[in-house]
Design an enzyme around this catalytic site. Structure first.
Site, PDB file in Angstrom:
ATOM      1  N   ASN A 179       0.842  -1.196   0.000  1.00 47.60           N
ATOM      2  CA  ASN A 179       0.000   0.000   0.000  1.00 47.60           C
ATOM      3  C   ASN A 179       0.876   1.245   0.000  1.00 47.60           C
ATOM      4  OD1 ASN A 179      -2.503   1.714   0.805  1.00 47.60           O
ATOM      5  ND2 ASN A 179      -1.013   2.153   2.415  1.00 47.60           N
ATOM      6  N   GLU A 180       0.539   2.188  -0.853  1.00 44.86           N
ATOM      7  CA  GLU A 180       1.250   3.473  -0.903  1.00 44.86           C
ATOM      8  C   GLU A 180       2.766   3.281  -0.788  1.00 44.86           C
ATOM      9  OE1 GLU A 180      -0.433   6.453   1.695  1.00 44.86           O
ATOM     10  OE2 GLU A 180      -2.364   6.400   0.658  1.00 44.86           O
ATOM     11  N   TYR A 255      -7.595  12.140  -2.230  1.00 48.03           N
ATOM     12  CA  TYR A 255      -8.510  12.660  -1.216  1.00 48.03           C
ATOM     13  C   TYR A 255      -8.921  14.090  -1.551  1.00 48.03           C
ATOM     14  CZ  TYR A 255      -7.531   8.665   1.809  1.00 48.03           C
ATOM     15  OH  TYR A 255      -7.435   7.406   2.336  1.00 48.03           O
ATOM     16  N   GLU A 311      -8.659   4.175  -2.227  1.00 46.23           N
ATOM     17  CA  GLU A 311      -8.780   5.194  -1.185  1.00 46.23           C
ATOM     18  C   GLU A 311      -9.246   6.482  -1.842  1.00 46.23           C
ATOM     19  OE1 GLU A 311      -5.702   5.745   1.750  1.00 46.23           O
ATOM     20  OE2 GLU A 311      -5.131   3.619   1.676  1.00 46.23           O
TER      21      GLU A 311
END
Length: 512
Positions: A179-180, A255, A311
């Site tokens: 992840n990331e 985001y 996300e």
């Protein structure tokens, strides 16, 4: 200033020209060991007075089942790349205690682990999406976790699973290879991670009947170079060698907030200017999907590799008086409109967007559900209602929406932002049309020019509130909730729909 004609807009929808299927998995969710998402959100323990099954809150399960929740991502997020799965199996009193260094620097007792998560997915009727540890884990650790979950015979990991109380293997649908990796997942360069992704993915074996859908840790926002590095390596440069056997999906994280990263804006105290900035940034998702899809198309023109936006959502400053590492925030009508425009984008790119996961399901960021730590009360957020109103889009065929007339816009940060958004789909003799009026103060009317099939019946629902700042609380749980919409009537070309200021409307059609 808002510009554009106030005249009625016309949305042209050819009901007989279905496009790509909108995967139900774009309505996926995300549950990280972060704040009160797991503990106090999903999981309260078997001794809790709150009704539970194996410690899992049944009211949360019931609420999410009403959304037809298709999948759930776990254990992170940043937590995934410091999570070692063996710490979370076996008798709870014997499980290792670790430190959750990313989120609040709190001690994690691992009472919610693999068995609890898979039980949660079974209760929800959701497919599990497990994110593996590349940042601080090993190839063997990841490989053995998949074996533990999915192998049916007497292999070492299958035997260990049985010793821990589970005889039959689970079905593992999705597995994330880290992840990331560009950030909390190891601070790697694209070439570093690409090399590891090929290696780790090789050892995520298919032990069961259904192959595991493997997802590489993709780009942050507009890092198109990261996407190109992955596609160039993982797709075999196209041609005869483009078998895409290493991974089946690439992730993307983005985001929405109205301020800079260090001061993202308040969840409930904001003015119209901050609202319009939020809408501009939410609508940037279309630019990002289009850009990453174009890079992927150059290596995968048949679109066999999915874009997985695992996300997304709003990220505001934490609520005053709460742990800053727990990322608890309220959820207003503004957040619901952020969700509606995201889904319109995902619908339009249904041939490339394979899955999406809002961050996060309970008590963290743009949550579906908030639980009160003192009373135990459960509150459904405005964002929850957008998901519920859109269940008709699950696995439906997308329908293009053409707009006639001048779409109202507003100048925000030097560019024009559209204040109207729409998408549509059809399946099983029905159609669902989603309409968002993003204007903070002005109502609009939209004519639905419906062509190609006979409409034999219709109904509409409305989600709005007196102000954009309105939100639900234990004292006022229905301050923002959907109602039957009476502002719809027949028109010579189909239907005419009134859209109040700052509102979301869905129109359900029965087709002949």
């Amino acid at each position: 200033m808002t510009t554009g004609s106030a005249d009625t807009l016309t949305a042209v929808i050819n009901l007989d020209l279905p496009g790509p299927t909108i995967s139900r998995h774009i309505y996926g969710h995300f549950a990280e060991h972060l704040g009160r998402c797991i503990y106090g959100g999903f999981y309260v323990g078997e001794d809790s007075e709150i009704p539970n099954e194996g410690g899992i809150r049944l009211d949360v399960v019931e609420a999410l089942r009403a959304l037809r929740i298709p999948n759930l991502r776990w254990p992170g997020g940043c937590f995934a790349d410091e999570y070692h799965w063996r710490d979370g199996i076996g008798p709870r009193e014997e499980r290792a205690r670790t430190v959750n260094s990313h989120w609040g620097d709190v001690v994690e007792d691992n009472s919610f682990g693999t068995h609890e998560f898979m039980q949660l997915c079974e209760l929800l009727g959701a497919e599990p999406y497990i994110n593996g540890n590349v940042g601080s884990g090993t190839v063997r650790e990841m490989s053995e976790w998949v074996e533990y979950l999915t192998r049916a015979d007497d292999s070492p990991m299958a035997a260990l699973r049985r010793a821990n109380g589970r005889d039959e293997p689970w079905q593992l649908s999705f597995f994330g290879i880290g992840n990331e990796a560009w950030g909390c997942g190891g601070n790697m360069t694209a070439p570093q991670y690409t090399h590891l992704a090929r290696q780790y993915a090789t050892y995520v074996r298919n032990h069961g009947e259904k192959p595991v859908y493997k997802i590489a840790a993709g780009a942050n926002v507009d890092d198109y170079g990261w996407t190109e590095s992955l596609m160039k390596s993982l797709s075999g440069l196209g041609g005869a060698h483009a078998q895409h056997t290493h991974v089946q999906g690439l992730s993307l994280h983005y985001y929405t907030h109205s301020g800079p990263w260090e001061d993202k804006g308040d969840a409930t105290r904001f003015d119209d200017e901050a609202y319009y900035v939020t809408m501009k940034r939410a609508r940037r998702m279309e630019e990002l999907v289009r850009g990453h899809a174009a890079v992927m198309d150059s290596y995968d023109p048949e679109r066999t590799v999915g874009l997985v936006i695992d996300e997304w959502g709003t990220w505001w400053n934490v609520e005053e008086g709460t742990n800053p590492g727990f990322l608890y925030q309220q959820n207003t009508l503004r957040d619901a409109l952020v969700a509606s425009v995201h889904f319109d984008t995902f619908h339009r790119f249904a041939d490339r967007v394979a899955m999406a996961n809002i961050a996060q399901t309970v008590n963290v960021l743009q949550a579906m559900i908030l639980t009160d730590p003192d009373s135990g009360a459960l509150v459904l957020t405005p964002s929850y209602h957008v998901f519920e109103m859109n269940t008709g889009h699950h696995d439906a065929n997308s329908l293009p929406v053409g707009i006639k007339g001048t779409v109202p816009t507003r100048e925000v940060e030097g560019s024009e932002v559209s204040l109207f958004s729409a998408s549509a789909s059809t399946k099983d003799g029905t159609a669902l049309i989603s309409l968002s009026n993003l204007d903070a103060s002005s109502a609009r009317t939209v004519v639905l020019d419906l062509r190609g099939r006979t409409v034999t019946g219709h109904s509409a629902r409305l989600l709005s509130a007196p102000t954009l700042q309105t939100h639900n609380t234990p004292e006022q749980p229905d301050a923002v909730s959907p109602v039957a919409h009476t502002g719809i009537r027949e028109h010579a070309h189909g239907l005419e729909v009134d859209l109040p200021a700052h509102s979301y409307v869905t129109v359900q059609l029965q087709l002949g």
